[in-house]
Design a protein around this motif. Sequence first.
Motif: not given
Length: 409
Positions: A257-281
């Motif tokens: 996605x496009x994201x601002x760096x806090x200085x008004x400059x826009x650049x591409x940013x990675x949006x990580x995958x969303x993972x749900x934990x369904x089991x835990x050893x």
Amino acid sequence: MTTHLKGESTLAIAKLAKLAALTAITSALVGAPAWAQNYPITGTQRDTANLVAQRGVPLSDLAANAPERYTIKSGDTLWAISRLYLKSPWRWPELWGMNIDEIKNPHRIYPGQVLILERKDGFARLRLEGTDQGEPPTVKVEPRTRYEMLGDLALPTLRSSIIEAFLAEPIIVDEAGLKSAPRIVAAQDSRVLITRGDRVYARGADGSPLLDDQPKDQHFRIFRNATPLKDPGTGEILGYEAQYVGKAVMARGEGSTDAEDGKGKTSQAVVPATIDIVGAKEEMRVGDRLLPEPPRQLQTYTPRAPAEKVEGRVVSVYGSAVINAGQNQVVAINKGTADGMEPGVVLAILKDGARIVDKTDGGSTLMKLPDERNGLLMVFRTFERVSYALILEITDGVRVGDRLVNPRP
């Protein structure tokens, strides 16, 4: 299929009982229907059974307290029944051979059938009660509706439920294998420890994004570390064991996605995958790796002696906090598919004989006592140079370095 119908007449129930009995006996004695379990029987196992069928089993090979009459119960296995009748339970093809005329397939015997032990001329045989009289045994029918597939009731050689928990847990990878797998990069609310019900975020490795591009939900196993497994004799690294910590399912794939760096400059940013934990050893954390969950393996294990001579060692005891392994625990051994290991192979565990000084000769002669058999284990999961095995029976605890050899005939 056996069927029980509420409210039927006495005559109808009697006919139904006879049909159920005939179906069960036919399944056991002349082969089960096509929908019944179809477990493999090797040529060697059949040859052994045929040899025993010609004369029976020597009385010296019978277990000390072999029962004269035994009713098969739900939960029994061929291994357990062999243990009742034979000194070495892994020799179950001989148990089959004692009764091969009546049991055409040893994997298709059913609860409620009765085994009769007969001794004659120094040999022993088994038969099914009632089959020598041409009439099936009486089957009692309860007055309620119930449908059961006889194939589902057939006895397995060993209960796979003991092993199933380990089938997808330990995994052997090469040195870089786990490092190239997708990884957890963040958790909600900046949590350090992650458990079941939590949502985390993950990224693919080596420039390959973790995408939601499959028609079905993507399930993952979560692993940590990669501990080297070393051969106790040579010190050579045979592979790396990844530690299983939990299960997860993908909710959304990785993107950008496009994201601002806090200085008004826009650049591409990675949006990580969303993972749900369904089991835990155990609790997970950022940095743990994700591997696709393998398809469930519905497998039966047929204990048998190896075809060739084997000399191996126990490499590790599965479970980071365990030093000694007991019955029904899992160990890794230094033999894999490259050495001819297959699921079902049974090996004897030897306890290293103590080193002591002979105090009876007036000197200080060092002695090494003979190695003694300590138990049996069965291989159930194989990799190229390492296999995992279940301890079937044990006298004393199993340790890393214990020797493994062919079981005595």
